[in-house]
Design an enzyme around this catalytic site. Structure first.
Site, PDB file in Angstrom:
ATOM      1  N   GLU A   1     -87.993  16.744  56.197  1.00  0.00           N
ATOM      2  CA  GLU A   1     -87.242  17.977  56.493  1.00  0.00           C
ATOM      3  C   GLU A   1     -86.784  17.929  57.948  1.00  0.00           C
ATOM      4  OE1 GLU A   1     -89.327  21.713  56.421  1.00  0.00           O
ATOM      5  OE2 GLU A   1     -87.479  22.855  56.149  1.00  0.00           O
TER       6      GLU A   1
ATOM      7  N   HIS B   1     -90.736  27.143  45.320  1.00  0.00           N
ATOM      8  CA  HIS B   1     -91.118  26.816  46.711  1.00  0.00           C
ATOM      9  C   HIS B   1     -91.000  28.047  47.602  1.00  0.00           C
ATOM     10  CE1 HIS B   1     -91.334  23.604  49.998  1.00  0.00           C
ATOM     11  NE2 HIS B   1     -91.296  24.764  50.637  1.00  0.00           N
TER      12      HIS B   1
ATOM     13  N   ASP C   1     -88.022  29.426  49.687  1.00  0.00           N
ATOM     14  CA  ASP C   1     -88.769  28.931  50.850  1.00  0.00           C
ATOM     15  C   ASP C   1     -89.357  30.058  51.694  1.00  0.00           C
ATOM     16  OD1 ASP C   1     -89.940  26.891  52.331  1.00  0.00           O
ATOM     17  OD2 ASP C   1     -88.147  26.390  53.467  1.00  0.00           O
TER      18      ASP C   1
ATOM     19  N   HIS D   1     -93.379  30.211  50.953  1.00  0.00           N
ATOM     20  CA  HIS D   1     -94.569  30.302  51.819  1.00  0.00           C
ATOM     21  C   HIS D   1     -94.978  31.776  51.852  1.00  0.00           C
ATOM     22  CE1 HIS D   1     -94.025  26.196  53.702  1.00  0.00           C
ATOM     23  NE2 HIS D   1     -92.841  26.385  53.140  1.00  0.00           N
TER      24      HIS D   1
ATOM     25  N   HIS E   1     -93.736  18.468  51.713  1.00  0.00           N
ATOM     26  CA  HIS E   1     -92.576  18.727  52.573  1.00  0.00           C
ATOM     27  C   HIS E   1     -92.181  17.349  53.114  1.00  0.00           C
ATOM     28  CE1 HIS E   1     -93.643  22.936  52.383  1.00  0.00           C
ATOM     29  NE2 HIS E   1     -92.671  23.280  53.208  1.00  0.00           N
TER      30      HIS E   1
ATOM     31  N   GLN F   1     -99.579  22.350  57.668  1.00  0.00           N
ATOM     32  CA  GLN F   1     -98.379  22.564  58.499  1.00  0.00           C
ATOM     33  C   GLN F   1     -98.377  21.727  59.775  1.00  0.00           C
ATOM     34  OE1 GLN F   1     -95.310  25.156  58.407  1.00  0.00           O
ATOM     35  NE2 GLN F   1     -95.042  23.186  59.409  1.00  0.00           N
TER      36      GLN F   1
END
Ligand code: 17E
Ligand code: FE2
Length: 419
Positions: free
Chosen positions: A216, A60, A312, A62, A213, A155
């Site tokens: 979170e 995981h 992440d 980005h 996701h 997102q």
């Protein structure tokens, strides 16, 4: 005459036992594992009884936002939501060149530290789909030394804006490997539930994996994981489904959590915790006692669910730190989740290796150091998994597709006796 011969390895095998052996590599594949191989090779490395392990798996990250910290400003509150705001500004001026340069620099940073399999999210709630296009091009450009999976990650929510649902589908047409989502950030609870159903529909239509996701947030009322579990039970897609973050699980009351653990037990859903960043992002609205904001890693692992740890972020609007070192990730996970028992420490190592490979749904013949498998592995300056995590061991050699990709010397200290 082999291409590569590693002498005197302590090989961490698929069954997690360690054997001492030489390893020979030929045409990109592990050709022999045996004591004292009687042959020569183009390159011979004396491993001196250091640990040979399958490579790290970064399940995981980005990559589209990596290395943008401070652009256009620093995240002063440290919250997820300020991070999303900063990224919304930064992503207005993405170019293919910009994303590709940062992504490749980050992948090199990872690969030099033993990471050879990566799953990256690409934000697809930006109309030009530049981040996605760039990461798909990077996936192709790097495939001879690292394997990259790309998640179409909305997102700003699939229903946050009327065009986002169309962009999601376009991203899958363009070739994203995985369908992403963010139900806790949809405008309403109903939209969140609807988004999870839509994600499963899209995954089935396009035959893709799922990585959401999910929850979170510290809000104990954020309960989209139960929707994921229900969809997994009904669709029988479990092993192809991943719930990332699920930090609200750490805030649920035990009565609800125990019920949910039972439902999850009926699925093969994978979990990814990102301990470095969630220990910093979550708990920000708490005074004291202050929550850890990390999912129930130990309980999920104890009941046999597949759990991995991800980094992440590396220097982005959500996390200004990060080095790509998966032993930092494992160590933080170990501490935050109190995984201090002997089997628990070893499990933390597995969470950045084998368990990540399972989450990425790699075929059985793709991962692990065994005769006939692709020669992807690393040599750690350590004797076993516990030693590797405790000392954040140096990754001495990285072998990718049968070739030496990176070499690092262990730090050396001289002691000058003061007496
Ligand atoms: N976006 C998000 O929603 N959550 C995160 N942890 C990051 C980006 C890094
Ligand atoms: Fe994330």
């Amino acid at each position: 005459m082999y291409d590569l011969l590693l002498r005197q390895c302590r090989l961490l095998q698929t069954d997690r036992t360690i054997v001492e052996a030489d390893i020979a590599v030929e045409k990109g594949v592990v050709a022999a594992i045996a004591p004292n191989i009687q042959a020569s090779a183009k390159i011979t490395l004396d491993i001196q009884r250091q640990l040979v392990s399958p490579p790290f798996v970064e399940s995981h990250i980005h990559l589209d936002s990596a290395l943008t910290v401070g652009q256009p400003r620093w995240n002063q509150s440290g919250t997820l939501f300020e991070g999303i705001e900063i990224w919304r500004e930064r992503k207005q001026n993405l170019s293919l060149e910009d994303v590709k340069l940062r992504a490749i620099e980050t992948l090199k940073l990872q690969a030099t530290q033993g990471v050879l399999f990566v799953r990256s999210h690409a934000d697809v709630s930006e109309t030009s789909l530049t981040a996605l296009q760039a990461l798909l091009e990077v996936r192709e450009a790097v495939k001879h030394w690292i394997t990259l999976q790309v998640v179409a990650f909305p997102q700003d929510g699939i229903y946050g804006n009327p065009i986002n649902e169309i962009l999601m589908e376009k991203a899958l047409d363009m070739g994203a490997d995985v369908v992403g989502g963010i139900p806790h950030y949809e405008l309403t609870r109903e939209d969140g539930v609807k988004s999870v159903h839509r994600i499963f529909e899209l995954a089935q239509k396009y035959d893709r994996l799922i990585d959401i996701h999910c929850d979170e947030i510290d809000d104990e009322q954020s309960r989209f994981l139960e929707v994921v579990a229900a969809c997994a039970i009904r669709s029988d897609m479990g092993a192809k489904v991943t719930a990332s973050h699920t930090t609200a699980f750490g805030s649920y009351n035990n009565a609800y959590a125990f019920k949910l653990l039972g439902f999850l037990q009926r699925t093969a859903v994978n979990f990814i915790a990102n301990p470095l960043i969630n220990i910093t992002l979550q708990g920000r609205t708490d005074t004291y006692p202050k929550r850890r904001g990390v999912t129930r890693v130990k309980e999920l692992w104890q009941q046999g669910m597949n759990v991995s740890f991800g980094h992440d972020c590396i220097q982005d609007p959500w996390y200004s730190l990060g080095t790509g070192n998966m032993l930092d990730v494992a160590s933080m996970g170990l501490h935050v989740c109190q995984m201090t028992g002997t089997a628990e420490i070893d499990a933390c190592y597995d969470m950045v290796t084998w368990n990540g490979a399972k989450t990425l749904h790699l075929a059985d013949d793709q991962y692990g150091v065994e005769i006939g498998k692709p020669a992807n592995f690393m040599v750690l300056d350590a004797i076993d998994r516990y030693d590797a995590i405790r000392r954040r061991a140096t990754v001495r050699y990285v072998i990718s597709r049968g070739k030496l990709l990176a070499r690092t010397e262990s730090p050396q200290t001289n002691w000058y006796d003061p007496t």
